[in-house]
Motif scaffolding. Structure first.
Motif, short mmCIF file in Angstrom:
data_model
loop_
_atom_site.label_atom_id
_atom_site.label_comp_id
_atom_site.label_asym_id
_atom_site.label_seq_id
_atom_site.Cartn_x
_atom_site.Cartn_y
_atom_site.Cartn_z
N ALA A 39 0.83 -1.20 0.00
CA ALA A 39 0.00 0.00 0.00
C ALA A 39 0.87 1.25 0.00
CB ALA A 39 -0.92 -0.01 1.21
N GLY A 40 1.99 1.20 0.71
CA GLY A 40 2.87 2.35 0.76
C GLY A 40 3.48 2.68 -0.59
N LEU A 41 3.86 1.67 -1.36
CA LEU A 41 4.42 1.90 -2.69
C LEU A 41 3.38 2.50 -3.64
CD1 LEU A 41 6.59 -1.31 -3.14
CD2 LEU A 41 7.42 1.03 -2.84
N ARG A 42 2.13 2.02 -3.54
CA ARG A 42 1.08 2.60 -4.38
C ARG A 42 0.82 4.06 -4.00
NH1 ARG A 42 -1.61 -2.45 -3.55
NH2 ARG A 42 -2.96 -1.46 -1.99
N THR A 43 0.78 4.33 -2.70
CA THR A 43 0.58 5.70 -2.25
C THR A 43 1.72 6.60 -2.69
OG1 THR A 43 -0.65 4.94 -0.31
CG2 THR A 43 0.27 7.17 -0.21
N LEU A 44 2.94 6.10 -2.61
CA LEU A 44 4.10 6.87 -3.02
C LEU A 44 4.02 7.25 -4.49
CD1 LEU A 44 6.91 8.06 -2.57
CD2 LEU A 44 7.86 5.77 -2.95
N GLU A 45 3.67 6.29 -5.34
CA GLU A 45 3.57 6.58 -6.77
C GLU A 45 2.51 7.64 -7.05
OE1 GLU A 45 2.66 4.35 -11.05
OE2 GLU A 45 3.10 3.16 -9.26
N LEU A 46 1.36 7.53 -6.39
CA LEU A 46 0.29 8.51 -6.59
C LEU A 46 0.72 9.89 -6.10
CD1 LEU A 46 -2.82 6.38 -5.55
CD2 LEU A 46 -2.20 7.12 -7.85
N ASP A 47 1.37 9.94 -4.94
CA ASP A 47 1.83 11.22 -4.40
C ASP A 47 2.82 11.89 -5.34
OD1 ASP A 47 0.26 11.05 -2.17
OD2 ASP A 47 1.86 10.38 -0.82
N VAL A 48 3.77 11.11 -5.85
CA VAL A 48 4.78 11.67 -6.74
C VAL A 48 4.13 12.22 -8.00
CG1 VAL A 48 6.69 11.03 -8.27
CG2 VAL A 48 6.72 10.31 -5.88
N ARG A 49 3.24 11.45 -8.61
CA ARG A 49 2.59 11.92 -9.83
C ARG A 49 1.74 13.16 -9.57
NH1 ARG A 49 0.25 6.82 -13.29
NH2 ARG A 49 2.25 5.79 -13.74
#
Length: 314
Positions: free
Chosen positions: A23-33
């Motif tokens: 979940a953290g990796l998915r959140t990170l990708e969304l935050d970065v984009r």
């Protein structure tokens, strides 16, 4: 660090450990984009200047043009000054050196420093992606333990690179980091000119200076320094146990006013020495902290670089 309601700030890095890794990796990708694209709002997202080294068409010289691009052959034929335009190199190869040694397994604010290493890697992958660009990495979590991820393009590869970094095992106690060895592995064999990004806390000895200077002589170079507040000063908490994570040595000390002052002065001197070494290597220097909005800090860094390229004041 939490707000008045006891909640983590919205800009805090996601948790990248245990069952919360996915979940953290998915959140990170969304935050970065979302935040990089949203905050920059049309600014060029690249981390290197647009013009490349391929020769393009000649055009008349205009006041303010770089005289180093003067085309003397055309100038002689036409008897008026001309410069040679350059065509942007659309295939950028980016290499990351990610330090996740034991000193990065530490954090007293919103995350550990190694979490910021993963976050910075995700941001760099986003900022350099697309257009046939490739990204690879050398991940070092201790002396002699370096993982090489080949440079490839595409979103699946970038996601896999970030995941592999996040899943890198923690260094065993007593294993010292070796940033210099990772930099040497990036230098040899020689690679085509591209972008090299070094992410570390740059604590300890500074044997990395020589290979970093050599790297900066061949590539555009960015150094991302990851810090925690306790790397800079000691809190007024009485007696504390200080631990060197890379040797396992412990020492119980009383955090007196004098000790805190001396610790702060030594930490400041080391930070100044690191900054000077990075300047000598020709590296652009970005500092990310575990108690600061890391994406906003990265946005300011990218925008400042763009202004310098365009002749503005950073």
């Amino acid at each position: 660090m939490k707000n008045e309601k006891g909640e983590r700030p919205s800009w805090a890095p996601p948790v990248l450990r245990g069952e919360r890794m996915e979940a953290g990796l998915r959140t990170l990708e969304l935050d970065v984009r979302r935040r990089l694209d949203g905050l920059l709002q049309g600014n060029h997202l690249g981390l290197v200047p647009g013009p490349g080294s391929e020769p393009g068409e000649a055009r008349p010289y205009q006041p303010g043009d770089d005289v180093r691009r003067m085309d003397w052959a055309v100038t002689a034929r036409t008897t008026s000054p001309h410069i040679r335009e350059t065509v942007a190199d659309r295939e950028l190869e980016t290499w990351l050196v990610a330090d996740v040694s034991a000193s990065l397994d530490f954090g007293t604010a919103l995350c550990e420093k190694r979490d910021l290493v993963v976050c910075a890697t995700a941001a760099v992958a986003h900022l350099t992606g697309g257009g046939g660009n490739r990204i690879g990495a050398l991940v070092s979590n201790g002396a002699g333990s370096i993982t090489r991820i080949p440079a490839r393009g595409g979103l699946p590869h970038a996601r896999g690179l970030v995941r592999k970094l996040a899943e890198t095992p923690r260094a065993e106690e007593g294993v010292r980091g070796d940033l210099a060895a990772a930099l040497e592995k990036l230098r040899r064999p020689p690679r085509r000119r591209g972008l090299a990004v070094v992410i570390s806390d740059f604590l300890g000895d500074m044997e990395w200076q020589r290979p970093l200077r050599a790297l900066g002589g061949h590539h555009d170079l960015i150094a991302i320094e990851v810090l925690d507040p306790r790397d800079i000063d000691l809190p007024d908490v009485g007696t504390v146990v200080l631990v060197d994570p890379e040797t396992g040595k412990q020492r119980e000390v009383h955090a007196s006013a004098l000790l805190r002052k001396e610790f702060g002065a030594a930490a400041h001197a080391h930070r100044q020495e690191v900054a000077a070494a990075l300047r000598r290597a020709g590296a652009a220097h970005l500092v990310l902290r575990t108690d600061s909005d890391w994406i906003a800090d990265m946005v300011r860094f990218v925008v400042a670089r763009k202004r310098r390229w365009s002749g503005g004041v950073a």
